[in-house]
Scaffold this active site. Structure first.
Site, short mmCIF file in Angstrom:
data_model
loop_
_atom_site.label_atom_id
_atom_site.label_comp_id
_atom_site.label_asym_id
_atom_site.label_seq_id
_atom_site.Cartn_x
_atom_site.Cartn_y
_atom_site.Cartn_z
N ARG A 192 13.27 0.47 5.68
CA ARG A 192 12.46 -0.74 5.46
C ARG A 192 13.26 -1.97 5.88
O ARG A 192 12.75 -2.89 6.50
CB ARG A 192 12.07 -0.89 3.97
CG ARG A 192 11.18 0.20 3.39
CD ARG A 192 9.85 0.30 4.10
NE ARG A 192 9.17 -0.98 4.18
CZ ARG A 192 8.57 -1.61 3.16
NH1 ARG A 192 8.51 -1.05 1.98
NH2 ARG A 192 7.98 -2.79 3.33
N ASP B 173 1.29 9.18 -1.38
CA ASP B 173 1.49 7.87 -2.01
C ASP B 173 0.92 7.98 -3.42
O ASP B 173 0.23 8.96 -3.74
CB ASP B 173 0.73 6.81 -1.18
CG ASP B 173 0.80 5.40 -1.75
OD1 ASP B 173 1.73 5.12 -2.54
OD2 ASP B 173 -0.07 4.57 -1.40
N HIS C 293 -0.29 -1.90 5.29
CA HIS C 293 1.13 -2.06 4.94
C HIS C 293 1.95 -1.85 6.23
O HIS C 293 2.67 -0.85 6.36
CB HIS C 293 1.50 -1.04 3.86
CG HIS C 293 2.79 -1.34 3.14
ND1 HIS C 293 3.54 -2.47 3.38
CD2 HIS C 293 3.45 -0.63 2.18
CE1 HIS C 293 4.61 -2.46 2.59
NE2 HIS C 293 4.58 -1.36 1.86
N CYS D 148 6.07 6.44 0.60
CA CYS D 148 6.52 5.05 0.74
C CYS D 148 7.32 4.59 -0.48
O CYS D 148 8.08 3.64 -0.40
CB CYS D 148 5.32 4.13 0.97
SG CYS D 148 4.02 4.35 -0.25
N GLN E 241 5.83 -1.11 6.41
CA GLN E 241 6.15 0.25 5.98
C GLN E 241 6.00 1.24 7.14
O GLN E 241 6.77 2.20 7.27
CB GLN E 241 5.19 0.64 4.83
CG GLN E 241 5.38 2.05 4.30
CD GLN E 241 6.61 2.21 3.42
OE1 GLN E 241 6.85 1.41 2.53
NE2 GLN E 241 7.40 3.23 3.68
N ARG F 174 2.73 -10.78 0.29
CA ARG F 174 2.23 -9.53 -0.31
C ARG F 174 1.17 -9.89 -1.34
O ARG F 174 1.43 -10.72 -2.21
CB ARG F 174 3.35 -8.74 -1.00
CG ARG F 174 2.77 -7.66 -1.93
CD ARG F 174 3.80 -6.74 -2.52
NE ARG F 174 4.30 -5.82 -1.53
CZ ARG F 174 4.92 -4.67 -1.82
NH1 ARG F 174 5.10 -4.31 -3.07
NH2 ARG F 174 5.35 -3.89 -0.86
N1 NVA Z 1 -0.71 2.19 -2.18
C1 NVA Z 1 0.44 1.62 -2.87
C2 NVA Z 1 1.55 1.38 -1.90
C3 NVA Z 1 2.83 0.88 -2.53
C4 NVA Z 1 3.93 0.64 -1.54
C5 NVA Z 1 0.02 0.34 -3.54
O1 NVA Z 1 -0.68 -0.47 -2.91
O2 NVA Z 1 0.37 0.14 -4.72
N1 CP Z 2 7.16 0.90 -0.33
C1 CP Z 2 7.10 -0.33 -0.85
O1 CP Z 2 6.41 -1.20 -0.32
O2 CP Z 2 7.86 -0.51 -1.95
P1 CP Z 2 7.87 -1.80 -2.90
O3 CP Z 2 6.53 -1.84 -3.59
O4 CP Z 2 9.00 -1.56 -3.85
O5 CP Z 2 8.07 -3.02 -2.06
#
Ligand code: NVA
Ligand code: CP
Length: 330
Positions: free
Chosen positions: A316, A230, A134, A271, A137, A107
């Site tokens: 998830r 989101d 993602h 998400c 997800q 990540r």
């Molecule tokens: N768009 C958000 C998704 C988090 C799961 C981010 O990248 O922070």
């Molecule tokens: N939805 C998601 O990716 O959550 P986290 O940032 O907690 O992993």
């Protein structure tokens, strides 16, 4: 017969409709096993590493629990306790970790980083979120929609908010792959980039999907099956963008009126994490600064019977388990 052994999981653009459906079926089966207390440990003795250059609750826990359930050990690396990117290149890191582990989750920021890892590691690499995509997800979201609404093909999903980032991009791709009707409902500066839209339109021609971009909330949310949103400011973005985001995206907040326009059978998805109240440190600080009580979704919608956000969160784990079982199994 679908066989995903040895494959990376970097973006759903790389997966066929059949392969995505296979992963969803496998996830449903693994979920069923878990609910019925059936132990299933086909990956006993394997080891995976989880690299997180951004924070996480769901993704990290999903990988760790799924790995343990499948019989594997996992090692967590956060940016402050590894050499990645500081003293050691992604290429060298990939070659080192590939010697020790059977699979690598990453990540972080640019998609090119996870692509580089995958290029140089001889084991499957799974994308746990980048700025662009993602994909894990998406599997959880599609499994959740299937559980609540039955078939995926032909369902209408509207994404409201910043549709240029990982969630908007990935939802557009998965909808195109699965023959769904995707709408990005946002100011036009927040539409997904034209090249990706064109790519998804090409995929849509094969699957019967459609892609629609609209600034009109009433039109974009009328009689759809799923309303999705989101956060407006994603991880890694500078604090300076908050003010402009709030100004531009407030008309695209998911409210009770939006849900009413979609229809009483529509479901609400996110998400997570979500700013639906002021019970978080950032939410409280920003709420006091800019004078709001919620951001992308009202507390009323978030807590309503139409909201399936915690089913998504649970899924998830089952879907990430499916990705690991399929890419590492025999
Ligand atoms: N768009 C958000 C998704 C988090 C799961 C981010 O990248 O922070
Ligand atoms: N939805 C998601 O990716 O959550 P986290 O940032 O907690 O992993």
């Amino acid at each position: 017969m679908v066989n995903l052994k040895g494959r990376d999981f970097l973006t759903l653009k790389d997966y066929t409709t059949e392969e995505i459906e296979y992963l969803l079926d496998l996830a449903a089966d693994l979920k069923d096993k878990k609910k019925n207390g059936i132990r299933y440990t086909p990956l006993t003795g394997k080891n995976i590493v989880l690299i997180f250059e951004k924070t996480s609750t769901r993704t990290r826990c999903a990988f760790e629990v799924a790995a343990a359930d499948l019989g594997m050990n996992s090692t967590y690396l956060d940016p402050s306790c590894s050499q990645i990117g500081n003293k050691e290149s992604i290429e060298d890191t990939a070659r080192v970790l590939g010697r020790m582990f059977d699979g690598i989750e990453y990540r972080g920021f640019g998609q090119e980083i996870v692509e580089e890892l995958a290029k140089h590691a001889d084991v499957p690499v799974w994308n746990g979120l980048t700025d662009e995509y993602h994909p894990t997800q998406m599997l959880a979201d599609m499994l959740t929609i299937r559980e609540h609404l039955g078939e995926l093909k032909g369902k209408k999903l509207t994404y409201m908010g910043d549709a240029r980032f990982n969630m908007g991009n990935s939802l557009m791709i998965v909808c195109a792959k699965l023959g769904m009707h995707f709408t990005a409902c946002a100011p036009k500066e927040y539409f997904p980039n034209a090249a990706l839209v064109a790519e998804c339109e090409e995929i849509a021609k094969q699957t019967g999907a459609t892609i629609r971009l609209t600034e009109d909330v009433n039109e974009g949310t009328k009689n759809v099956d799923v309303i999705y949103t989101d956060v407006w400011v994603s991880m890694g973005e500078p604090a300076e963008v908050w003010e402009e985001r709030i100004r531009s995206l407030t008309p695209y907040k998911v409210t009770a009126d939006v849900m009413k326009n979609a229809g009483e059978k529509a479901i609400f998805m996110h998400c997570l994490p979500a700013y639906h109240d002021l019970k978080t440190k950032i939410g409280k600080t920003m709420g006091e600064k800019y004078g709001f009580e919620d951001l992308e979704v009202t507390d009323e919608v978030f807590e309503s019977a139409q909201s399936v956000v915690f089913d998504e969160a649970e899924n998830r784990m089952h879907t990430i388990k499916a990705v690991m079982a399929a890419t590492l199994g025999d």
